[in-house]
Motif scaffolding. Structure first.
Motif, PDB file in Angstrom:
ATOM      1  N   PHE A 102       0.813  -1.208   0.000  1.00 56.50           N
ATOM      2  CA  PHE A 102       0.000   0.000   0.000  1.00 56.50           C
ATOM      3  C   PHE A 102       0.850   1.263   0.000  1.00 56.50           C
ATOM      4  CE2 PHE A 102      -3.217   2.929   0.797  1.00 56.50           C
ATOM      5  CZ  PHE A 102      -2.871   3.714   1.889  1.00 56.50           C
ATOM      6  N   ASP A 103       0.376   2.238  -0.802  1.00 59.23           N
ATOM      7  CA  ASP A 103       1.040   3.534  -0.894  1.00 59.23           C
ATOM      8  C   ASP A 103      -0.073   4.563  -1.083  1.00 59.23           C
ATOM      9  OD1 ASP A 103       3.336   5.031  -3.346  1.00 59.23           O
ATOM     10  OD2 ASP A 103       2.344   5.841  -1.578  1.00 59.23           O
ATOM     11  N   TRP A 104      -0.318   5.375  -0.069  1.00 55.27           N
ATOM     12  CA  TRP A 104      -1.447   6.318  -0.109  1.00 55.27           C
ATOM     13  C   TRP A 104      -1.352   7.278  -1.285  1.00 55.27           C
ATOM     14  CZ3 TRP A 104      -6.014   6.470   2.268  1.00 55.27           C
ATOM     15  CH2 TRP A 104      -6.759   7.641   2.173  1.00 55.27           C
ATOM     16  N   TRP A 105      -0.145   7.706  -1.604  1.00 54.40           N
ATOM     17  CA  TRP A 105       0.024   8.771  -2.598  1.00 54.40           C
ATOM     18  C   TRP A 105      -0.290   8.311  -4.011  1.00 54.40           C
ATOM     19  CZ3 TRP A 105      -0.215  12.757   0.188  1.00 54.40           C
ATOM     20  CH2 TRP A 105       0.351  12.757   1.464  1.00 54.40           C
ATOM     21  N   SER A 106      -0.243   7.016  -4.252  1.00 44.24           N
ATOM     22  CA  SER A 106      -0.540   6.512  -5.599  1.00 44.24           C
ATOM     23  C   SER A 106      -1.904   5.845  -5.676  1.00 44.24           C
ATOM     24  CB  SER A 106       0.541   5.522  -6.026  1.00 44.24           C
ATOM     25  OG  SER A 106       0.518   4.378  -5.193  1.00 44.24           O
ATOM     26  N   LEU A 107      -2.745   6.106  -4.667  1.00 40.63           N
ATOM     27  CA  LEU A 107      -4.022   5.413  -4.571  1.00 40.63           C
ATOM     28  C   LEU A 107      -4.908   5.625  -5.795  1.00 40.63           C
ATOM     29  CD1 LEU A 107      -5.093   3.570  -2.392  1.00 40.63           C
ATOM     30  CD2 LEU A 107      -6.299   5.501  -1.394  1.00 40.63           C
ATOM     31  N   LEU A 108      -4.865   6.793  -6.389  1.00 38.10           N
ATOM     32  CA  LEU A 108      -5.708   7.088  -7.542  1.00 38.10           C
ATOM     33  C   LEU A 108      -4.914   7.139  -8.844  1.00 38.10           C
ATOM     34  CD1 LEU A 108      -8.160   9.752  -6.055  1.00 38.10           C
ATOM     35  CD2 LEU A 108      -8.570   7.331  -6.482  1.00 38.10           C
ATOM     36  N   GLN A 109      -3.720   6.550  -8.809  1.00 36.27           N
ATOM     37  CA  GLN A 109      -2.918   6.447 -10.022  1.00 36.27           C
ATOM     38  C   GLN A 109      -3.063   5.040 -10.599  1.00 36.27           C
ATOM     39  OE1 GLN A 109      -1.336   9.135 -11.275  1.00 36.27           O
ATOM     40  NE2 GLN A 109      -2.257  10.240  -9.557  1.00 36.27           N
ATOM     41  N   PRO A 110      -3.143   4.898 -11.904  1.00 34.59           N
ATOM     42  CA  PRO A 110      -3.353   3.563 -12.488  1.00 34.59           C
ATOM     43  C   PRO A 110      -2.152   2.628 -12.392  1.00 34.59           C
ATOM     44  CG  PRO A 110      -3.178   5.232 -14.209  1.00 34.59           C
ATOM     45  CD  PRO A 110      -3.235   5.964 -12.906  1.00 34.59           C
ATOM     46  N   ALA A 111      -0.955   3.168 -12.312  1.00 37.44           N
ATOM     47  CA  ALA A 111       0.249   2.335 -12.418  1.00 37.44           C
ATOM     48  C   ALA A 111       0.332   1.192 -11.397  1.00 37.44           C
ATOM     49  CB  ALA A 111       1.496   3.210 -12.349  1.00 37.44           C
ATOM     50  N   PRO A 112      -0.029   1.402 -10.117  1.00 41.83           N
ATOM     51  CA  PRO A 112       0.134   0.311  -9.155  1.00 41.83           C
ATOM     52  C   PRO A 112      -0.886  -0.818  -9.250  1.00 41.83           C
ATOM     53  CG  PRO A 112       0.106   2.463  -8.075  1.00 41.83           C
ATOM     54  CD  PRO A 112      -0.403   2.650  -9.456  1.00 41.83           C
ATOM     55  N   TYR A 113      -1.892  -0.651 -10.077  1.00 43.18           N
ATOM     56  CA  TYR A 113      -2.970  -1.634 -10.133  1.00 43.18           C
ATOM     57  C   TYR A 113      -2.636  -2.748 -11.118  1.00 43.18           C
ATOM     58  CZ  TYR A 113      -5.579   1.415  -7.139  1.00 43.18           C
ATOM     59  OH  TYR A 113      -5.971   2.162  -6.055  1.00 43.18           O
ATOM     60  N   ASP A 114      -2.724  -3.985 -10.600  1.00 42.31           N
ATOM     61  CA  ASP A 114      -2.296  -5.145 -11.383  1.00 42.31           C
ATOM     62  C   ASP A 114      -3.387  -5.719 -12.268  1.00 42.31           C
ATOM     63  OD1 ASP A 114       0.267  -5.500  -9.801  1.00 42.31           O
ATOM     64  OD2 ASP A 114      -1.211  -5.772  -8.198  1.00 42.31           O
ATOM     65  N   TYR A 115      -4.616  -5.652 -11.793  1.00 43.60           N
ATOM     66  CA  TYR A 115      -5.703  -6.339 -12.480  1.00 43.60           C
ATOM     67  C   TYR A 115      -6.840  -5.370 -12.764  1.00 43.60           C
ATOM     68  CZ  TYR A 115      -3.112 -10.346 -10.791  1.00 43.60           C
ATOM     69  OH  TYR A 115      -2.110 -11.243 -10.535  1.00 43.60           O
ATOM     70  N   TRP A 116      -7.399  -5.523 -13.949  1.00 41.61           N
ATOM     71  CA  TRP A 116      -8.439  -4.612 -14.425  1.00 41.61           C
ATOM     72  C   TRP A 116      -9.618  -5.394 -14.986  1.00 41.61           C
ATOM     73  CZ3 TRP A 116      -7.855   0.773 -14.347  1.00 41.61           C
ATOM     74  CH2 TRP A 116      -6.598   1.238 -13.937  1.00 41.61           C
ATOM     75  N   GLY A 117     -10.811  -4.825 -14.830  1.00 48.65           N
ATOM     76  CA  GLY A 117     -11.976  -5.382 -15.478  1.00 48.65           C
ATOM     77  C   GLY A 117     -12.075  -4.891 -16.909  1.00 48.65           C
ATOM     78  N   GLN A 118     -13.133  -5.325 -17.577  1.00 50.43           N
ATOM     79  CA  GLN A 118     -13.294  -4.989 -18.988  1.00 50.43           C
ATOM     80  C   GLN A 118     -13.983  -3.641 -19.182  1.00 50.43           C
ATOM     81  OE1 GLN A 118     -15.362  -6.837 -17.317  1.00 50.43           O
ATOM     82  NE2 GLN A 118     -17.392  -6.088 -17.909  1.00 50.43           N
ATOM     83  N   GLY A 119     -14.566  -3.111 -18.121  1.00 47.20           N
ATOM     84  CA  GLY A 119     -15.195  -1.801 -18.179  1.00 47.20           C
ATOM     85  C   GLY A 119     -16.699  -1.869 -18.366  1.00 47.20           C
ATOM     86  N   THR A 120     -17.366  -0.833 -17.882  1.00 48.91           N
ATOM     87  CA  THR A 120     -18.806  -0.687 -18.086  1.00 48.91           C
ATOM     88  C   THR A 120     -19.088   0.775 -18.428  1.00 48.91           C
ATOM     89  OG1 THR A 120     -21.004  -1.119 -17.135  1.00 48.91           O
ATOM     90  CG2 THR A 120     -19.317  -0.305 -15.620  1.00 48.91           C
TER      91      THR A 120
END
Length: 126
Positions: A102-120
């Motif tokens: 966890f890193d609070w400062w990157s919470l709303l940045q896309p880079a740290p996120y490993d898995y994504w849905g297909q979108g709605t």
């Protein structure tokens, strides 16, 4: 591996509400944070809201007071309640999770996120 499937998008009049859901499966025990992002045509993907394991949340300034992120305790379902929707909220909305420390400062940045849905898709006509 974590699999994510979003649902709940649609078209709603300005001022209306929608609730998005994201069903997570797989190695959800490894998730450190969950978030919603959105991307409008011709624009960069932006963080909308995020929640971490102790239920602290973060929101983009553009949605504060209108959107609420929540999840169930097993971290198997993520929600985004969107009230007072505006035309500028029109976008493809994506659910994402991170298994990284966890890193609070990157919470709303896309880079740290490993898995994504297909979108709605969410559409608010002007």
């Amino acid at each position: 591996q974590v699999q994510l499937v979003e649902s709940g998008g649609g078209s709603v009049q300005s001022g209306g509400s929608l609730r998005l859901s994201c069903a997570a499966s797989g190695a959800t025990y490894s998730v450190s944070r969950m978030a919603w992002f959105r991307q409008a045509p011709g624009k960069e993907r932006e963080g909308v809201a995020a929640i971490i394991n102790d239920d602290r949340t973060a929101y983009a300034d553009s949605v504060k007071g209108r959107f609420t992120i929540s999840r169930d305790k097993p971290k198997t379902t993520l929600y985004l309640l969107m009230n007072s929707l505006k035309p500028e909220d029109t976008a493809m909305y994506y659910c994402a999770v991170s298994t990284r420390p966890f890193d609070w400062w990157s919470l709303l940045q896309p880079a740290p996120y490993d898995y994504w849905g297909q979108g709605t898709q969410v559409t608010v006509p002007s």
